[in-house]
Design a protein around this motif. Sequence first.
Motif, short mmCIF file in Angstrom:
data_model
loop_
_atom_site.label_atom_id
_atom_site.label_comp_id
_atom_site.label_asym_id
_atom_site.label_seq_id
_atom_site.Cartn_x
_atom_site.Cartn_y
_atom_site.Cartn_z
N PRO A 109 9.39 33.22 38.49
CA PRO A 109 9.16 33.68 39.88
C PRO A 109 8.27 32.72 40.66
CG PRO A 109 9.00 35.52 38.37
CD PRO A 109 9.08 34.30 37.53
N VAL A 110 7.21 32.21 40.01
CA VAL A 110 6.33 31.25 40.67
C VAL A 110 7.08 29.96 40.97
CG1 VAL A 110 4.20 29.92 40.46
CG2 VAL A 110 4.31 32.25 39.55
N SER A 111 7.90 29.52 40.01
CA SER A 111 8.68 28.31 40.20
C SER A 111 9.65 28.45 41.35
CB SER A 111 9.44 27.98 38.90
OG SER A 111 10.32 26.91 39.09
N TRP A 112 10.36 29.56 41.43
CA TRP A 112 11.35 29.76 42.50
C TRP A 112 10.68 29.82 43.86
CZ3 TRP A 112 14.20 34.20 39.50
CH2 TRP A 112 14.97 33.63 38.48
N LEU A 113 9.54 30.50 43.94
CA LEU A 113 8.83 30.60 45.22
C LEU A 113 8.34 29.23 45.69
CD1 LEU A 113 7.68 32.37 47.46
CD2 LEU A 113 5.64 32.71 46.06
N THR A 114 7.81 28.44 44.76
CA THR A 114 7.33 27.11 45.13
C THR A 114 8.48 26.21 45.56
OG1 THR A 114 5.58 27.36 43.46
CG2 THR A 114 5.94 25.16 44.36
N ARG A 115 9.61 26.31 44.87
CA ARG A 115 10.77 25.51 45.25
C ARG A 115 11.28 25.89 46.64
NH1 ARG A 115 14.57 24.50 39.92
NH2 ARG A 115 12.88 24.01 38.46
N LEU A 116 11.21 27.17 46.96
CA LEU A 116 11.62 27.60 48.30
C LEU A 116 10.73 26.98 49.36
CD1 LEU A 116 13.36 29.39 50.14
CD2 LEU A 116 11.73 31.26 49.70
N VAL A 117 9.43 26.93 49.10
CA VAL A 117 8.50 26.30 50.04
C VAL A 117 8.82 24.82 50.21
CG1 VAL A 117 6.08 25.69 50.44
CG2 VAL A 117 6.67 27.97 49.57
N LEU A 118 9.12 24.13 49.10
CA LEU A 118 9.44 22.70 49.16
C LEU A 118 10.74 22.46 49.91
CD1 LEU A 118 8.47 21.59 45.54
CD2 LEU A 118 7.17 21.29 47.64
N ILE A 119 11.72 23.34 49.75
CA ILE A 119 12.98 23.21 50.47
C ILE A 119 12.75 23.33 51.97
CG2 ILE A 119 15.20 24.32 50.91
CD1 ILE A 119 15.32 24.98 47.93
N ILE A 120 11.91 24.29 52.35
CA ILE A 120 11.59 24.48 53.77
C ILE A 120 10.90 23.24 54.33
CG2 ILE A 120 10.24 25.83 55.41
CD1 ILE A 120 10.68 28.26 53.58
N ILE A 121 9.98 22.65 53.56
CA ILE A 121 9.27 21.46 54.01
C ILE A 121 10.24 20.30 54.20
CG2 ILE A 121 7.60 19.69 53.30
CD1 ILE A 121 5.99 21.90 51.96
N ARG A 122 11.19 20.14 53.27
CA ARG A 122 12.13 19.02 53.36
C ARG A 122 13.18 19.22 54.46
NH1 ARG A 122 12.32 19.59 47.72
NH2 ARG A 122 14.45 20.42 47.85
N GLY A 154 7.41 17.06 50.36
CA GLY A 154 8.72 17.58 49.98
C GLY A 154 9.44 16.69 48.99
N MET A 155 9.50 15.40 49.28
CA MET A 155 10.21 14.46 48.39
C MET A 155 9.45 14.23 47.10
SD MET A 155 10.95 10.43 48.99
CE MET A 155 11.21 9.39 47.55
N LEU A 156 8.15 13.95 47.19
CA LEU A 156 7.37 13.64 46.01
C LEU A 156 7.32 14.81 45.03
CD1 LEU A 156 4.41 11.67 47.62
CD2 LEU A 156 6.29 10.74 46.28
#
Length: 268
Positions: A109-122, A154-156
């Motif tokens: 759940p933590v991984s998915w939430l963080t990935r969602l934030v990174l997708i929004i940033i990118r 986002g990329m890094l």
Amino acid sequence: MSTLEKKLLAAPRKSRYLLTVAAVVLVLFVWSLTTVSFQDMDQSGAHIALNIFKGLLQPDLSLLFNFTAQGVLYLLVQTVAIAFLGTLVGSVLAVPLAFLAASNIVPRPVSWLTRLVLIIIRTIPALVYGLMFIRVTGPGPFAGVLTLGLVSIGMLAKLFMDAIEELDTRVLESMTSVGCTTFEKIRFGIVPQLLSMFLSVMIYRFDMNMREASILGLVGAGGIGAPLIFAMRSYKWSEVGSLLIGLVVLILIIEWVSNRLRSKLVKG
């Protein structure tokens, strides 16, 4: 006939598949051309392009070798500083986010939430971030640093996360068996293995940020972009040539240095 030739001839033919792919690509190419308009191209546009080329051949040398705040060298140094600080800020913030996004380090759940934030940033372009930060901090290099820092995250973080998830999990399992905490596993089991890869990605991102910093100057976020667009709007083609020559030379130098550094990191 050799064994290799027999196997090659015996391989299944993919002509139908290749023809289908070629047809699809051709249709997409023709459809894409329908969105391109050539009506705005007239003699004035060709004249401007010719003037830019003349400016490259006859640059303003007094501006090119000017060491004041209005000179090309100062603007290039400012652009490098913006790109470097933006890369540094993005790298520092991307590391913890990468570990939070890695599914083999934290709960899913933590991984998915963080990935969602990174997708929004990118998803949001750098120019949009630049316009947003200019409203907050005002025009200048600081807005450019914040913009590049956020864009770099986002990329890094994505590339760092991929490298973390490709690690040999046996190292983590052995550290877990002796009672190591999550922080200890990251500090002593993961970071030493990923350090060279992280540095290589950071250098690559700095190379990209150099180009981004030049573009962000167009919206007032510091660097060489703003003087370049002002010179073009004022039809000062010799100044445009000086700015473009300085920018191209700087990009080539940074490209050469970054390639050598990355090759040494890979070999090391």
